[in-house]
Design a protein around this motif. Structure first.
Motif, PDB file in Angstrom:
ATOM      1  N   ILE A  22       1.014  -1.083  -0.338  1.00  0.00           N
ATOM      2  CA  ILE A  22       0.143   0.006  -0.109  1.00  0.00           C
ATOM      3  C   ILE A  22       1.218   1.071  -0.216  1.00  0.00           C
ATOM      4  CG2 ILE A  22      -2.085   1.351   1.270  1.00  0.00           C
ATOM      5  CD1 ILE A  22      -2.450  -1.460   2.442  1.00  0.00           C
ATOM      6  N   TRP A  23       0.824   2.490  -1.272  1.00  0.00           N
ATOM      7  CA  TRP A  23       1.211   2.934  -0.800  1.00  0.00           C
ATOM      8  C   TRP A  23       0.782   4.574  -1.313  1.00  0.00           C
ATOM      9  CZ3 TRP A  23       6.701   3.942  -3.833  1.00  0.00           C
ATOM     10  CH2 TRP A  23       7.160   3.103  -4.720  1.00  0.00           C
ATOM     11  N   THR A  24       1.517   5.466   0.216  1.00  0.00           N
ATOM     12  CA  THR A  24       0.300   6.341   0.701  1.00  0.00           C
ATOM     13  C   THR A  24       0.787   7.762   0.758  1.00  0.00           C
ATOM     14  OG1 THR A  24      -0.830   4.958   2.373  1.00  0.00           O
ATOM     15  CG2 THR A  24      -0.931   7.311   2.067  1.00  0.00           C
ATOM     16  N   LYS A  25       0.725   8.355   0.006  1.00  0.00           N
ATOM     17  CA  LYS A  25       1.508   9.769  -0.600  1.00  0.00           C
ATOM     18  C   LYS A  25       1.540  10.740   0.610  1.00  0.00           C
ATOM     19  CE  LYS A  25       1.251  14.164  -2.914  1.00  0.00           C
ATOM     20  NZ  LYS A  25       1.141  14.984  -4.135  1.00  0.00           N
ATOM     21  N   ILE A  26       2.873  10.961   1.646  1.00  0.00           N
ATOM     22  CA  ILE A  26       2.055  11.884   2.808  1.00  0.00           C
ATOM     23  C   ILE A  26       3.184  12.642   3.061  1.00  0.00           C
ATOM     24  CG2 ILE A  26       2.885   9.541   3.883  1.00  0.00           C
ATOM     25  CD1 ILE A  26       5.662   9.857   4.534  1.00  0.00           C
ATOM     26  N   GLY A  27       4.329  13.571   1.247  1.00  0.00           N
ATOM     27  CA  GLY A  27       4.251  15.282   1.451  1.00  0.00           C
ATOM     28  C   GLY A  27       5.261  14.552   0.383  1.00  0.00           C
ATOM     29  N   ALA A  28       6.025  15.676   0.323  1.00  0.00           N
ATOM     30  CA  ALA A  28       6.941  16.092  -0.599  1.00  0.00           C
ATOM     31  C   ALA A  28       8.306  16.094  -0.238  1.00  0.00           C
ATOM     32  CB  ALA A  28       6.714  17.289  -1.948  1.00  0.00           C
ATOM     33  N   ALA A  29       9.319  17.093  -1.055  1.00  0.00           N
ATOM     34  CA  ALA A  29      10.737  17.470  -1.198  1.00  0.00           C
ATOM     35  C   ALA A  29      11.077  18.351  -1.808  1.00  0.00           C
ATOM     36  CB  ALA A  29      11.507  16.021  -1.065  1.00  0.00           C
ATOM     37  N   PHE A  30      11.638  19.307  -1.840  1.00  0.00           N
ATOM     38  CA  PHE A  30      11.868  20.525  -2.451  1.00  0.00           C
ATOM     39  C   PHE A  30      13.487  21.280  -2.234  1.00  0.00           C
ATOM     40  CE2 PHE A  30       7.372  20.711  -0.936  1.00  0.00           C
ATOM     41  CZ  PHE A  30       7.086  21.337  -2.536  1.00  0.00           C
ATOM     42  N   PRO A  31      13.500  21.401  -3.164  1.00  0.00           N
ATOM     43  CA  PRO A  31      14.901  22.068  -3.244  1.00  0.00           C
ATOM     44  C   PRO A  31      15.212  23.108  -1.862  1.00  0.00           C
ATOM     45  CG  PRO A  31      14.399  22.697  -5.130  1.00  0.00           C
ATOM     46  CD  PRO A  31      13.259  22.071  -4.664  1.00  0.00           C
ATOM     47  N   HIS A  32      15.791  22.958  -1.187  1.00  0.00           N
ATOM     48  CA  HIS A  32      16.682  23.497  -0.062  1.00  0.00           C
ATOM     49  C   HIS A  32      16.863  25.393  -0.758  1.00  0.00           C
ATOM     50  CE1 HIS A  32      17.361  25.136   3.892  1.00  0.00           C
ATOM     51  NE2 HIS A  32      18.937  25.319   3.592  1.00  0.00           N
ATOM     52  N   GLY A  33      16.350  26.476  -0.273  1.00  0.00           N
ATOM     53  CA  GLY A  33      16.605  27.686  -0.881  1.00  0.00           C
ATOM     54  C   GLY A  33      18.301  28.135   0.092  1.00  0.00           C
ATOM     55  N   LYS A  34      18.473  27.741   0.688  1.00  0.00           N
ATOM     56  CA  LYS A  34      19.851  28.206   0.852  1.00  0.00           C
ATOM     57  C   LYS A  34      21.141  27.296   0.784  1.00  0.00           C
ATOM     58  CE  LYS A  34      17.874  31.450   4.369  1.00  0.00           C
ATOM     59  NZ  LYS A  34      18.267  31.742   5.798  1.00  0.00           N
ATOM     60  N   GLY A  35      21.385  26.817  -0.558  1.00  0.00           N
ATOM     61  CA  GLY A  35      22.470  25.867  -0.437  1.00  0.00           C
ATOM     62  C   GLY A  35      22.240  24.084  -1.228  1.00  0.00           C
ATOM     63  N   PRO A  36      22.635  23.854  -1.484  1.00  0.00           N
ATOM     64  CA  PRO A  36      22.200  22.329  -2.403  1.00  0.00           C
ATOM     65  C   PRO A  36      21.528  21.417  -0.951  1.00  0.00           C
ATOM     66  CG  PRO A  36      24.631  22.267  -1.183  1.00  0.00           C
ATOM     67  CD  PRO A  36      24.341  23.736  -1.011  1.00  0.00           C
ATOM     68  N   GLY A  37      20.710  20.941  -1.300  1.00  0.00           N
ATOM     69  CA  GLY A  37      20.378  19.838  -0.650  1.00  0.00           C
ATOM     70  C   GLY A  37      18.410  19.882  -0.870  1.00  0.00           C
ATOM     71  N   LEU A  38      17.609  19.283   0.075  1.00  0.00           N
ATOM     72  CA  LEU A  38      16.138  19.460   0.047  1.00  0.00           C
ATOM     73  C   LEU A  38      15.582  19.284   1.521  1.00  0.00           C
ATOM     74  CD1 LEU A  38      15.828  16.179  -2.639  1.00  0.00           C
ATOM     75  CD2 LEU A  38      15.651  18.256  -3.209  1.00  0.00           C
ATOM     76  N   THR A  39      14.407  19.944   1.223  1.00  0.00           N
ATOM     77  CA  THR A  39      13.426  19.917   2.239  1.00  0.00           C
ATOM     78  C   THR A  39      12.735  19.144   2.460  1.00  0.00           C
ATOM     79  OG1 THR A  39      14.123  22.130   3.068  1.00  0.00           O
ATOM     80  CG2 THR A  39      11.994  21.954   3.885  1.00  0.00           C
ATOM     81  N   ILE A  40      12.350  18.397   3.475  1.00  0.00           N
ATOM     82  CA  ILE A  40      10.964  17.912   3.362  1.00  0.00           C
ATOM     83  C   ILE A  40       9.802  17.907   4.329  1.00  0.00           C
ATOM     84  CG2 ILE A  40      10.624  14.324   3.871  1.00  0.00           C
ATOM     85  CD1 ILE A  40      13.333  14.388   3.018  1.00  0.00           C
ATOM     86  N   GLN A  41       8.456  18.149   3.565  1.00  0.00           N
ATOM     87  CA  GLN A  41       7.315  18.714   3.924  1.00  0.00           C
ATOM     88  C   GLN A  41       6.669  17.839   4.228  1.00  0.00           C
ATOM     89  OE1 GLN A  41       5.949  21.848   2.220  1.00  0.00           O
ATOM     90  NE2 GLN A  41       4.292  22.029   3.440  1.00  0.00           N
ATOM     91  N   LEU A  42       6.180  16.837   5.232  1.00  0.00           N
ATOM     92  CA  LEU A  42       5.486  15.911   5.966  1.00  0.00           C
ATOM     93  C   LEU A  42       4.074  15.962   6.187  1.00  0.00           C
ATOM     94  CD1 LEU A  42       7.582  13.162   7.789  1.00  0.00           C
ATOM     95  CD2 LEU A  42       7.325  13.103   5.438  1.00  0.00           C
ATOM     96  N   ASP A  43       2.878  15.473   5.479  1.00  0.00           N
ATOM     97  CA  ASP A  43       1.978  16.121   6.047  1.00  0.00           C
ATOM     98  C   ASP A  43       1.194  14.624   6.529  1.00  0.00           C
ATOM     99  OD1 ASP A  43       1.385  18.150   3.501  1.00  0.00           O
ATOM    100  OD2 ASP A  43       1.276  16.958   2.483  1.00  0.00           O
ATOM    101  N   ALA A  44       1.584  13.756   7.282  1.00  0.00           N
ATOM    102  CA  ALA A  44       1.466  12.621   7.687  1.00  0.00           C
ATOM    103  C   ALA A  44       2.084  11.868   8.280  1.00  0.00           C
ATOM    104  CB  ALA A  44       0.500  12.208   6.730  1.00  0.00           C
ATOM    105  N   LEU A  45       2.710  11.195   9.443  1.00  0.00           N
ATOM    106  CA  LEU A  45       3.520  10.500   9.957  1.00  0.00           C
ATOM    107  C   LEU A  45       3.372   9.298   8.955  1.00  0.00           C
ATOM    108  CD1 LEU A  45       3.400  11.414  13.402  1.00  0.00           C
ATOM    109  CD2 LEU A  45       4.933  12.342  11.628  1.00  0.00           C
TER     110      LEU A  45
END
Length: 65
Positions: A22-45
């Protein structure tokens, strides 16, 4: 969070014996605003066995994997 499109979509994946996972969408990853990397935003645990990050689909339709 800025209005940019997510780089990756986060899914919680719950494995089931003898059945499809079972695959459940729980969030997304966005480019980090201050340098390399990603910011992960979770809408559910995540309650599954793992978190999977996948590229968004062009048509934005969700599939079972």
């Amino acid at each position: 969070m800025t209005n940019t499109q997510p780089t990756l979509i986060a899914f919680s994946v719950k494995e089931r014996e003898g059945k499809p996972a079972i695959w459940t969408k729980i969030g997304a990853a966005f480019p980090h605003g201050k340098g390399p990397g990603l910011t992960i935003q979770l809408d559910a645990l995540p309650l599954g066995d793992r978190i999977v990050l996948r590229e968004p689909k062009e048509d934005k339709a969700e599939t079972s994997n």
